[in-house]
Design an enzyme around this catalytic site. Structure first.
Site, short mmCIF file in Angstrom:
data_model
loop_
_atom_site.label_atom_id
_atom_site.label_comp_id
_atom_site.label_asym_id
_atom_site.label_seq_id
_atom_site.Cartn_x
_atom_site.Cartn_y
_atom_site.Cartn_z
N HIS A 23 5.18 -49.25 18.08
CA HIS A 23 6.52 -49.80 17.84
C HIS A 23 6.89 -49.51 16.40
CE1 HIS A 23 4.72 -53.16 15.69
NE2 HIS A 23 4.07 -53.59 16.77
N HIS A 26 4.42 -50.14 13.44
CA HIS A 26 3.39 -49.12 13.19
C HIS A 26 4.01 -47.92 12.47
CE1 HIS A 26 1.95 -51.02 17.11
NE2 HIS A 26 1.09 -51.43 16.19
N CYS A 132 -11.22 -64.10 18.00
CA CYS A 132 -9.91 -63.71 18.56
C CYS A 132 -9.98 -62.24 18.93
CB CYS A 132 -8.78 -63.95 17.55
SG CYS A 132 -7.22 -63.21 18.13
N CYS A 135 -7.25 -60.02 17.28
CA CYS A 135 -7.56 -59.59 15.90
C CYS A 135 -8.88 -58.85 15.84
CB CYS A 135 -7.67 -60.79 14.97
SG CYS A 135 -6.15 -61.70 14.72
N CYS A 157 -5.22 -68.70 17.79
CA CYS A 157 -5.16 -67.84 16.60
C CYS A 157 -3.75 -67.90 16.04
CB CYS A 157 -5.53 -66.41 17.00
SG CYS A 157 -5.02 -65.18 15.80
N HIS A 160 -1.92 -64.43 16.80
CA HIS A 160 -1.60 -64.06 18.19
C HIS A 160 -1.10 -65.22 19.04
CE1 HIS A 160 -3.88 -60.48 16.93
NE2 HIS A 160 -3.09 -59.87 17.78
N LYS A 310 6.82 -61.64 13.11
CA LYS A 310 6.28 -60.28 13.04
C LYS A 310 6.56 -59.57 14.36
CE LYS A 310 1.92 -57.82 12.49
NZ LYS A 310 0.72 -57.78 13.28
N LYS A 313 4.30 -55.99 20.14
CA LYS A 313 4.41 -55.69 21.57
C LYS A 313 3.96 -56.88 22.40
CE LYS A 313 6.09 -51.80 23.02
NZ LYS A 313 5.50 -50.52 23.35
#
Ligand code: MSP
Length: 532
Positions: A23, A26, A132, A135, A157, A160, A310, A313
Site C-alpha cells: 500500500h 510501503h 504478537c 509484529c 497489541c 495491531h 496508521k 491493509k
C-alpha cells in the site's frame, strides 16, 4: 549523511512482509530511500539502494496456508505479482532486491549465527511471554492495551489491536543485555546515529531502562518456516534476526569481502518508526557482537495516516500505489509524499490535498513554467536559446535564488530533510514564475527595441529550467528527463551526468542551443478524484 571519501552511499529500505500486496505506506519508505539514493548519484557519488522482501515467519506461513498455498509459492507469487511491479509503479532505481528465501541470504545468516554461538553470544534458555504474530515480536505489558469489540476483556497489541498469544518455549537467546552500556556509549559518541531527534530520545530512554536477552529461535514443533539454526536443526531462526541480516547478506557478507567492505557500514537505513527499535537497538547490538560496525545512521520516518490511524491493509485502510499513479503518474506520487509531509513526522493522506497540489504546484507551477518558456523561445527566437544581453538586478536576483536553492537543498539532504530540500528547490519555481509575470516577455516582444531585454529574460528562464531539471531529477525522474531533452537537445550531455552540487552555478546552458518539443509534463486531470 555525506558519504565517506571513496565509499559508496549505501541506503536501505526495510524488507517488506509478503503477507499482502503493497500500500502507499510501503511505497512511502521506498520513495524516500530512492530519492536519497538518486540524489547522491546525481552528485556524482557512488550510490547503492537495497530493498527486498521478508519472507519467513509465522505471519507469512499463516497467510499462505490460509490462502491454500505453501509459504514459498505464496511468496514467489506476491514478489512477482506485487512487490517487484511496485518498483516500476513508483519508479525506484534500486541496485539490488533481496529475498530472505535466497541461498545467498540463508547460508550467510547461518554463518553469522554460528559465529555468535562460537563466541558465546548465543545460549540456550527458556522463555514465557506474550507474542504478537502481526509484529512478529514478544510484547511487554506496557506494549498492550485493552481490547475493544470482539476482543473486549482481552489484552491486545497496541499496534495491531488483536490479541497476543501466550508462548512458553525453550530456545536460543542472544545476549542483548550485554549491550545496554555499549549501545548507550555508541549513541553518545554518534549523536546522529538515530534520527530524527525525537526518535533518538525515545530509543535512548528505552535502552537506559536496561535490555533483556532476546529469544532468537523458535522450535520446529510450533512451525518450521524459517532458516535452520545451524547447530540445532530442531529450531529455526527468529524472523527478525533473520530479516535484519539482509542488509549485509545482500552486499556480500560471508562471501564477497571486497563488495562488503565497499558498502558497509550503510550510510542511511530508512525505516518506519514502528520498527525503529529493531534497527536502532537489536541490529547494532548484533553487529557489535559480530565485531562489525553499526550503520552510520538509522532514520525513523512517520506514518501515513488515514482517518487519524496508521494506514494498513489489516485495518482495510490500505490504498494501492497504482490507484494514485494511474491517475497522477509516478512523478506526482513521489513529489507529493516527499514534499507534503515533513520527513520524520506523520502525515495524513487525502485525495483532495493530492489533487490540489498536483494542480497548483505541478501543473500550474512547474509544468506551466516549462511550457511557457519553451514556447516563447520558439515563438520569439526560432527555438534557439538567445544569448543574454547583460543582466539587471531582477535577473541577478534569480541567479542568487538558483544558487541558494541548490546549496540549501543539498545541505538539507545530508540532514535527511527531504521535504526541506524540495521546498528549497521550489523557491526557484516560484521565483521564476514571478519573474516572468514581472518581466512580461510577451510585452517586450511587441517592440524590436526591447530585443536585448527579451533575450536576457528568456535566457534567464531557460537557464533556471536547466537548474530545476537537475535539482528535481532525484524526485521526478520522468518529468525532468523530458524537460532536459527538450531544453538541451543533448548538447550538454546526459542529465545523469550533471553534478547536482554544481547545478546552481549560473550560465551553463550555452546560448545557441536549439530547444525541442516538450510533452505536457503534468496533464490536466479531468476526472473527479474525490472518493477514489
Ligand atoms: N518485514 C518488516 C521489516 C523488516 S526490516 C529488516 C516489516 N515489514 S512491513 O512490510 O510491515 O513494513 C515495511 C515498512 O513499511 C516499515 O518501514 C513500515 O514502517 C512501513 N509502513 C507500513 N505502513 C506504513 C504507513 N501507514 N505509513 C508509513 N510507513 C508505513 O515491518
Amino acid at each position: 549523511m555525506p558519504s565517506q571519501a571513496g565509499k559508496s552511499f549505501y541506503v536501505t529500505t526495510p524488507i517488506f512482509y509478503v503477507n499482502d500486496a503493497p500500500h502507499i505506506g510501503h511505497a512511502y519508505t521506498e520513495v524516500a530511500a530512492d530519492v536519497l539514493a538518486r540524489w547522491h548519484r546525481q552528485r556524482g557519488e557512488g550510490s547503492f539502494l537495497l530493498t527486498g522482501t521478508d519472507e519467513h515467519g509465522e505471519k507469512i506461513l499463516r497467510t499462505a496456508v490460509g490462502n491454500g498455498s505453501t509459504p514459498k509459492a505464496w511468496a514467489d507469487q506476491l514478489v512477482h505479482d506485487a512487490w517487484l511491479p511496485l518498483l516500476e509503479t513508483i519508479d525506484i532505481d534500486n541496485q539490488d532486491f533481496i529475498r530472505t528465501t535466497e541461498p545467498r541470504h540463508e547460508k550467510n545468516v547461518q554463518k553469522f549465527l554460528q559465529h555468535l554461538y562460537d563466541t558465546g553470544f548465543i545460549y540456550r534458555g527458556s522463555y514465557e511471554g506474550n507474542y504478537c504474530v502481526g509484529c512478529e515480536e514478544y510484547k511487554t505489558e506496557a506494549d498492550l492495551i485493552e481490547g475493544e469489540g470482539e476482543y473486549a476483556g482481552q489484552d491486545v497489541c497496541a499496534i495491531h489491536t488483536r490479541p497476543v498469544e501466550r508462548l512458553q518455549e525453550t530456545n536460543y537467546f542472544f545476549k542483548l543485555s550485554d549491550f545496554t552500556q555499549p549501545l548507550l556509549d555508541f549513541y553518545e559518541q554518534n549523536p546522529k546515529f538515530i534520527q530524527p531527534e525525537s526518535a533518538r530520545n525515545e530509543v535512548v530512554a528505552f535502552v537506559r531502562r536496561g535490555l533483556e536477552d532476546l529469544s532468537i529461535s523458535r522450535s520446529k514443533e510450533k512451525f518450521d518456516w524459517g532458516i535452520d539454526i545451524p547447530w540445532d536443526d530442531s529450531h529455526i531462526t527468529y524472523v527478525w534476526f533473520d530479516a535484519l541480516l539482509n542488509y549485509i547478506t545482500a552486499i556480500g557478507y560471508g562471501e564477497d569481502e571486497a563488495k562488503f567492505e565497499s558498502l558497509w557500514p550503510a550510510s542511511v537505513q530508512v525505516v518506519g518508526k514502528d520498527i525503529l527499535r529493531f534497527h536502532a537497538v537489536i541490529w547494532p547490538a548484533m553487529l557489535m557482537a559480530a565485531g562489525l560496525k553499526p550503520a552510520d545512521q538509522v532514520f525513523g520516518h512517520g506514518w501515513l495516516l488515514v482517518g487519524g490511524e496508521k494506514m494498513s491493509k489489516s485495518k482495510l485502510t490500505g490504498i494501492a500505489p497504482s490507484q494514485i499513479t494511474d491517475t497522477f503518474g509516478s512523478d506526482a506520487f513521489r513529489y507529493y509524499f516527499m514534499k507534503a509531509i515533513a520527513f520524520g513526522s506523520d502525515g495524513s493522506f487525502s485525495w483532495e490535498d493530492l489533487s490540489a497540489r498536483y494542480q497548483s504546484e505541478l501543473a500550474n507551477g512547474l509544468g506551466n513554467l516549462a511550457s511557457r518558456v519553451l514556447a516563447m523561445i520558439k515563438r520569439y527566437f526560432d527555438g534557439v536559446v538567445p544569448a543574454p544581453a547583460g543582466y539587471n538586478e531582477v535577473d541577478l536576483a534569480i541567479q542568487a535564488v538558483a544558487e541558494k536553492a541548490v546549496a540549501t537543498a543539498d545541505a538539507a539532504i545530508d540532514e535527511i530533510a527531504i521535504h526541506e530540500a524540495i521546498g528549497s528547490v521550489w523557491t526557484l519555481v516560484d521565483e521564476l514564475n514571478n519573474y516572468i509575470t514581472v518581466s512580461e516577455p510577451w510585452v517586450l516582444a511587441k517592440d524590436e527595441a526591447n530585443r536585448d531585454r527579451l533575450a536576457s529574460v528568456l535566457y534567464t528562464t531557460a537557464e533556471g529550467l536547466r537548474v530545476l531539471s537537475i535539482a528535481l531529477a532525484p524526485v521526478m525522474p520522468k518529468a525532468t528527463a523530458k524537460l532536459w531533452a527538450a531544453l538541451t537537445e543533448g548538447k550538454i550531455g546526459d542529465l545523469a551526468d550533471q553534478p547536482l552540487a554544481d547545478s546552481g552555478r549560473w550560465g551553463q546552458l550555452p546560448a545557441g542551443t536549439k530547444v525541442g518539443d516538450l510533452d505536457i509534463l503534468f496533464p490536466r486531470i479531468e476526472t473527479d478524484v474525490e472518493g477514489k
